[in-house]
Design a protein around this motif. Structure first.
Motif, PDB file in Angstrom:
ATOM      1  N   THR A  35       6.691   3.442  -2.764  1.00 11.32           N
ATOM      2  CA  THR A  35       6.785   4.869  -2.493  1.00 11.32           C
ATOM      3  C   THR A  35       4.779   5.301  -2.572  1.00 11.32           C
ATOM      4  O   THR A  35       4.213   3.697  -3.164  1.00 11.32           O
ATOM      5  CB  THR A  35       6.621   5.570  -3.967  1.00 11.32           C
ATOM      6  OG1 THR A  35       6.776   4.731  -5.449  1.00 11.32           O
ATOM      7  CG2 THR A  35       8.531   5.828  -3.942  1.00 11.32           C
ATOM      8  N   GLN A  36       3.989   6.512  -2.805  1.00 10.78           N
ATOM      9  CA  GLN A  36       3.034   6.688  -2.748  1.00 10.78           C
ATOM     10  C   GLN A  36       2.254   6.337  -4.307  1.00 10.78           C
ATOM     11  O   GLN A  36       1.198   5.710  -4.739  1.00 10.78           O
ATOM     12  CB  GLN A  36       1.996   7.728  -2.362  1.00 10.78           C
ATOM     13  CG  GLN A  36       2.753   7.727  -0.642  1.00 10.78           C
ATOM     14  CD  GLN A  36       2.061   9.292  -0.551  1.00 10.78           C
ATOM     15  OE1 GLN A  36       1.742   9.774  -1.226  1.00 10.78           O
ATOM     16  NE2 GLN A  36       1.831   9.913   0.654  1.00 10.78           N
ATOM     17  N   MET A  37       3.225   5.792  -5.105  1.00  4.75           N
ATOM     18  CA  MET A  37       2.623   5.908  -7.108  1.00  4.75           C
ATOM     19  C   MET A  37       2.549   4.078  -6.903  1.00  4.75           C
ATOM     20  O   MET A  37       1.999   4.062  -7.878  1.00  4.75           O
ATOM     21  CB  MET A  37       3.834   6.064  -7.616  1.00  4.75           C
ATOM     22  CG  MET A  37       4.284   7.580  -7.597  1.00  4.75           C
ATOM     23  SD  MET A  37       5.884   7.549  -8.431  1.00  4.75           S
ATOM     24  CE  MET A  37       5.128   7.419 -10.417  1.00  4.75           C
ATOM     25  N   LEU A  38       2.894   3.577  -5.959  1.00  2.00           N
ATOM     26  CA  LEU A  38       2.666   2.435  -6.155  1.00  2.00           C
ATOM     27  C   LEU A  38       1.357   1.848  -5.260  1.00  2.00           C
ATOM     28  O   LEU A  38       1.860   1.622  -4.188  1.00  2.00           O
ATOM     29  CB  LEU A  38       3.832   1.390  -6.806  1.00  2.00           C
ATOM     30  CG  LEU A  38       3.727  -0.489  -6.268  1.00  2.00           C
ATOM     31  CD1 LEU A  38       3.409  -0.776  -7.863  1.00  2.00           C
ATOM     32  CD2 LEU A  38       4.830  -1.188  -5.919  1.00  2.00           C
ATOM     33  N   PRO A  39       0.024   1.366  -5.611  1.00  2.00           N
ATOM     34  CA  PRO A  39      -0.757   1.050  -4.353  1.00  2.00           C
ATOM     35  C   PRO A  39      -0.614   0.176  -3.763  1.00  2.00           C
ATOM     36  O   PRO A  39       0.988  -0.817  -3.539  1.00  2.00           O
ATOM     37  CB  PRO A  39      -1.903   0.308  -6.152  1.00  2.00           C
ATOM     38  CG  PRO A  39      -1.172   0.959  -6.563  1.00  2.00           C
ATOM     39  CD  PRO A  39       0.514   1.142  -7.112  1.00  2.00           C
TER      40      PRO A  39
END
Length: 258
Positions: A35-39
Protein backbone atom coordinates in the motif's frame (compact mmCIF):
# COMPACT_ATOMS: atom_id res chain seq x y z
CA UNK A 1 41.44 -16.43 -14.09
CA UNK A 2 39.79 -13.06 -14.75
CA UNK A 3 37.20 -14.56 -17.14
CA UNK A 4 36.31 -17.24 -14.57
CA UNK A 5 35.84 -14.60 -11.89
CA UNK A 6 33.66 -12.51 -14.19
CA UNK A 7 31.47 -15.54 -14.95
CA UNK A 8 31.11 -16.29 -11.26
CA UNK A 9 30.16 -12.70 -10.51
CA UNK A 10 27.64 -12.72 -13.37
CA UNK A 11 26.02 -15.93 -12.08
CA UNK A 12 25.94 -14.62 -8.52
CA UNK A 13 24.34 -11.33 -9.56
CA UNK A 14 21.81 -13.10 -11.81
CA UNK A 15 20.72 -15.56 -9.10
CA UNK A 16 20.12 -12.83 -6.52
CA UNK A 17 18.48 -10.55 -9.08
CA UNK A 18 15.94 -13.16 -10.20
CA UNK A 19 14.95 -13.92 -6.61
CA UNK A 20 14.71 -10.21 -5.85
CA UNK A 21 12.27 -9.59 -8.70
CA UNK A 22 9.85 -12.28 -7.49
CA UNK A 23 10.08 -11.15 -3.87
CA UNK A 24 9.70 -7.47 -4.77
CA UNK A 25 6.69 -8.21 -7.00
CA UNK A 26 4.92 -9.90 -4.09
CA UNK A 27 5.69 -7.05 -1.69
CA UNK A 28 4.58 -4.42 -4.20
CA UNK A 29 1.19 -6.02 -4.86
CA UNK A 30 0.18 -7.76 -1.61
CA UNK A 31 -2.02 -6.04 1.01
CA UNK A 32 -0.51 -3.99 3.86
CA UNK A 33 3.05 -4.04 2.48
CA UNK A 34 2.03 -3.03 -1.04
CA UNK A 35 0.00 0.00 0.00
CA UNK A 36 0.92 3.67 -0.19
CA UNK A 37 1.24 3.82 3.59
CA UNK A 38 4.56 1.97 3.43
CA UNK A 39 7.30 3.94 1.62
CA UNK A 40 8.77 2.35 -1.50
CA UNK A 41 12.26 2.56 -0.01
CA UNK A 42 11.21 0.46 3.00
CA UNK A 43 9.64 -2.12 0.69
CA UNK A 44 12.83 -2.25 -1.37
CA UNK A 45 15.01 -2.78 1.71
CA UNK A 46 12.66 -5.50 2.95
CA UNK A 47 12.73 -7.21 -0.47
CA UNK A 48 16.54 -7.10 -0.50
CA UNK A 49 16.72 -8.63 2.98
CA UNK A 50 14.27 -11.43 2.15
CA UNK A 51 16.03 -12.15 -1.17
CA UNK A 52 19.41 -12.42 0.54
CA UNK A 53 17.98 -14.90 3.05
CA UNK A 54 16.13 -17.02 0.47
CA UNK A 55 18.76 -17.23 -2.28
CA UNK A 56 21.16 -19.62 -0.49
CA UNK A 57 18.28 -22.03 0.19
CA UNK A 58 16.85 -22.35 -3.34
CA UNK A 59 17.78 -24.98 -5.95
CA UNK A 60 20.60 -24.13 -8.40
CA UNK A 61 19.61 -21.49 -10.95
CA UNK A 62 20.31 -21.80 -14.70
CA UNK A 63 23.75 -20.64 -15.80
CA UNK A 64 22.69 -17.77 -18.07
CA UNK A 65 24.52 -14.57 -18.89
CA UNK A 66 23.12 -11.75 -16.78
CA UNK A 67 22.88 -9.45 -19.81
CA UNK A 68 21.35 -11.90 -22.30
CA UNK A 69 17.79 -11.95 -23.65
CA UNK A 70 16.99 -15.10 -21.67
CA UNK A 71 17.66 -13.17 -18.47
CA UNK A 72 14.98 -10.62 -19.32
CA UNK A 73 12.52 -13.43 -20.06
CA UNK A 74 13.21 -15.00 -16.66
CA UNK A 75 12.81 -11.59 -15.00
CA UNK A 76 9.39 -11.23 -16.65
CA UNK A 77 8.43 -14.69 -15.38
CA UNK A 78 9.39 -13.81 -11.81
CA UNK A 79 7.41 -10.56 -11.95
CA UNK A 80 4.30 -12.36 -13.21
CA UNK A 81 4.53 -15.07 -10.55
CA UNK A 82 5.07 -12.56 -7.75
CA UNK A 83 2.28 -10.27 -8.96
CA UNK A 84 -0.13 -13.22 -9.20
CA UNK A 85 0.63 -14.18 -5.60
CA UNK A 86 0.10 -10.60 -4.45
CA UNK A 87 -3.20 -10.23 -6.29
CA UNK A 88 -4.44 -13.50 -4.82
CA UNK A 89 -3.96 -11.97 -1.37
CA UNK A 90 -5.64 -8.76 -2.50
CA UNK A 91 -8.83 -10.74 -3.13
CA UNK A 92 -9.09 -11.47 0.60
CA UNK A 93 -9.12 -7.74 1.41
CA UNK A 94 -11.38 -6.77 -1.48
CA UNK A 95 -14.04 -9.17 -0.21
CA UNK A 96 -14.44 -7.12 2.95
CA UNK A 97 -14.20 -3.80 1.08
CA UNK A 98 -17.02 -4.89 -1.22
CA UNK A 99 -19.06 -6.15 1.71
CA UNK A 100 -18.63 -2.79 3.42
CA UNK A 101 -19.76 -0.97 0.28
CA UNK A 102 -22.88 -3.13 0.04
CA UNK A 103 -23.81 -2.61 3.69
CA UNK A 104 -23.16 1.15 3.43
CA UNK A 105 -25.48 1.46 0.45
CA UNK A 106 -28.24 -0.45 2.23
CA UNK A 107 -28.06 1.57 5.45
CA UNK A 108 -27.90 4.96 3.73
CA UNK A 109 -24.21 5.69 4.34
CA UNK A 110 -23.13 5.26 0.74
CA UNK A 111 -22.63 9.03 0.44
CA UNK A 112 -20.32 9.12 3.49
CA UNK A 113 -16.91 8.47 2.01
CA UNK A 114 -13.36 9.17 3.03
CA UNK A 115 -9.95 8.87 1.42
CA UNK A 116 -8.42 5.43 1.75
CA UNK A 117 -4.71 5.95 2.51
CA UNK A 118 -3.86 2.42 1.43
CA UNK A 119 -5.13 2.80 -2.15
CA UNK A 120 -5.43 6.58 -2.53
CA UNK A 121 -9.11 6.56 -3.52
CA UNK A 122 -12.38 7.51 -1.82
CA UNK A 123 -14.36 4.63 -0.31
CA UNK A 124 -17.36 4.39 1.98
CA UNK A 125 -16.67 4.81 5.68
CA UNK A 126 -18.11 1.38 6.44
CA UNK A 127 -15.79 -0.20 3.87
CA UNK A 128 -12.87 1.63 5.48
CA UNK A 129 -13.84 0.18 8.87
CA UNK A 130 -13.85 -3.32 7.38
CA UNK A 131 -10.47 -2.65 5.75
CA UNK A 132 -8.83 -1.54 8.98
CA UNK A 133 -10.30 -4.48 10.87
CA UNK A 134 -9.10 -7.01 8.28
CA UNK A 135 -5.64 -5.43 8.25
CA UNK A 136 -5.34 -5.85 12.01
CA UNK A 137 -6.58 -9.44 11.80
CA UNK A 138 -4.14 -10.22 8.98
CA UNK A 139 -1.16 -8.98 11.01
CA UNK A 140 -2.30 -10.39 14.36
CA UNK A 141 -2.77 -13.88 12.88
CA UNK A 142 0.71 -13.79 11.29
CA UNK A 143 -0.66 -13.79 7.76
CA UNK A 144 2.42 -11.94 6.51
CA UNK A 145 4.68 -14.68 7.91
CA UNK A 146 2.66 -17.36 6.14
CA UNK A 147 2.99 -15.44 2.88
CA UNK A 148 6.77 -15.21 3.26
CA UNK A 149 6.90 -18.95 3.99
CA UNK A 150 4.89 -19.77 0.86
CA UNK A 151 7.06 -17.37 -1.14
CA UNK A 152 10.23 -19.12 0.01
CA UNK A 153 8.80 -22.55 -0.80
CA UNK A 154 7.66 -21.37 -4.24
CA UNK A 155 11.29 -21.25 -5.40
CA UNK A 156 11.42 -25.02 -4.87
CA UNK A 157 8.06 -25.88 -6.44
CA UNK A 158 8.43 -23.27 -9.21
CA UNK A 159 12.17 -23.19 -9.93
CA UNK A 160 13.62 -20.17 -11.65
CA UNK A 161 13.56 -20.68 -15.39
CA UNK A 162 10.48 -22.91 -15.54
CA UNK A 163 8.16 -21.47 -12.95
CA UNK A 164 5.79 -19.64 -15.30
CA UNK A 165 4.83 -22.81 -17.18
CA UNK A 166 3.91 -24.58 -13.94
CA UNK A 167 2.00 -21.69 -12.37
CA UNK A 168 -1.74 -22.25 -12.15
CA UNK A 169 -3.02 -18.83 -13.23
CA UNK A 170 -6.39 -20.47 -13.89
CA UNK A 171 -6.89 -20.59 -10.12
CA UNK A 172 -6.51 -16.81 -9.88
CA UNK A 173 -9.02 -16.15 -12.68
CA UNK A 174 -11.69 -18.37 -11.16
CA UNK A 175 -11.52 -16.63 -7.78
CA UNK A 176 -12.96 -13.33 -9.01
CA UNK A 177 -16.49 -14.78 -8.91
CA UNK A 178 -15.75 -16.10 -5.43
CA UNK A 179 -15.04 -12.54 -4.24
CA UNK A 180 -18.58 -11.37 -5.00
CA UNK A 181 -20.15 -14.46 -3.44
CA UNK A 182 -18.06 -14.15 -0.26
CA UNK A 183 -18.82 -10.42 0.02
CA UNK A 184 -22.55 -11.10 -0.23
CA UNK A 185 -22.21 -13.82 2.39
CA UNK A 186 -20.59 -11.38 4.84
CA UNK A 187 -23.14 -8.63 4.19
CA UNK A 188 -26.19 -10.90 3.89
CA UNK A 189 -27.33 -10.61 7.55
CA UNK A 190 -27.17 -6.81 7.38
CA UNK A 191 -28.83 -6.71 3.97
CA UNK A 192 -31.69 -8.97 5.16
CA UNK A 193 -32.25 -7.00 8.36
CA UNK A 194 -32.23 -3.65 6.57
CA UNK A 195 -34.61 -5.02 3.94
CA UNK A 196 -37.08 -5.94 6.69
CA UNK A 197 -36.72 -2.42 8.13
CA UNK A 198 -37.43 -0.84 4.73
CA UNK A 199 -40.45 -3.11 4.21
CA UNK A 200 -41.76 -2.06 7.61
CA UNK A 201 -41.49 1.59 6.62
CA UNK A 202 -43.31 0.77 3.39
CA UNK A 203 -46.18 -0.78 5.36
CA UNK A 204 -46.27 2.25 7.67
CA UNK A 205 -46.44 4.63 4.73
CA UNK A 206 -49.24 2.57 3.20
CA UNK A 207 -51.22 2.58 6.45
CA UNK A 208 -50.61 6.25 7.26
CA UNK A 209 -49.89 8.22 4.06
CA UNK A 210 -49.75 11.49 6.01
CA UNK A 211 -46.47 10.45 7.64
CA UNK A 212 -43.34 11.98 6.17
CA UNK A 213 -41.52 8.72 5.57
CA UNK A 214 -38.35 10.42 4.37
CA UNK A 215 -37.84 12.49 7.53
CA UNK A 216 -38.63 9.49 9.75
CA UNK A 217 -37.31 6.58 7.73
CA UNK A 218 -33.80 7.80 6.97
CA UNK A 219 -32.71 8.48 10.60
CA UNK A 220 -34.26 5.24 11.82
CA UNK A 221 -32.69 3.25 8.99
CA UNK A 222 -29.34 4.77 9.85
CA UNK A 223 -29.72 3.92 13.56
CA UNK A 224 -30.85 0.36 12.82
CA UNK A 225 -28.02 0.05 10.29
CA UNK A 226 -25.40 1.03 12.86
CA UNK A 227 -26.83 -1.46 15.34
CA UNK A 228 -26.87 -4.23 12.74
CA UNK A 229 -23.31 -3.34 11.71
CA UNK A 230 -22.24 -3.66 15.35
CA UNK A 231 -23.81 -7.13 15.49
CA UNK A 232 -22.21 -8.18 12.18
CA UNK A 233 -18.74 -7.05 13.28
CA UNK A 234 -18.98 -9.36 16.28
CA UNK A 235 -18.68 -12.39 13.99
CA UNK A 236 -16.25 -10.98 11.44
CA UNK A 237 -13.28 -12.70 13.13
CA UNK A 238 -14.62 -16.20 12.47
CA UNK A 239 -15.57 -15.28 8.92
CA UNK A 240 -12.13 -13.80 8.29
CA UNK A 241 -10.41 -16.92 9.61
CA UNK A 242 -12.40 -19.11 7.24
CA UNK A 243 -11.81 -16.86 4.21
CA UNK A 244 -8.11 -16.37 5.03
CA UNK A 245 -7.57 -20.12 5.35
CA UNK A 246 -9.25 -20.70 2.00
CA UNK A 247 -7.26 -17.91 0.33
CA UNK A 248 -3.93 -19.19 1.62
CA UNK A 249 -4.82 -22.71 0.48
CA UNK A 250 -5.53 -21.36 -2.99
CA UNK A 251 -2.25 -19.44 -2.89
CA UNK A 252 -0.40 -22.66 -2.10
CA UNK A 253 -2.30 -24.44 -4.85
CA UNK A 254 -1.39 -21.75 -7.39
CA UNK A 255 2.34 -22.08 -6.74
CA UNK A 256 2.16 -25.85 -6.23
CA UNK A 257 3.19 -25.68 -2.56
CA UNK A 258 1.91 -28.46 -0.30
Amino acid sequence: MFEFAAAEVSRWVASYMWVLFRVASVLMTMPVFGTQMLPVRIRLYLALMIAMLITPQIPPVPAIDAFSLATWVIIGEQILIGAAMGFMLQLLFQIHVLAGQIVAMQMGLGFASMNDPTMGISVAVVAQVFTMLVTLLFLSMDGHLVVIEVLAESFTTLPIGQGLLATDFHTLVLRFSWVMAAALLIGLPAITALLIVNLSFGVMMRAAPQLNIFSIGFPLTLVFGLFILWVVLGDVGAQYHSLATETLEWLREMVRVR
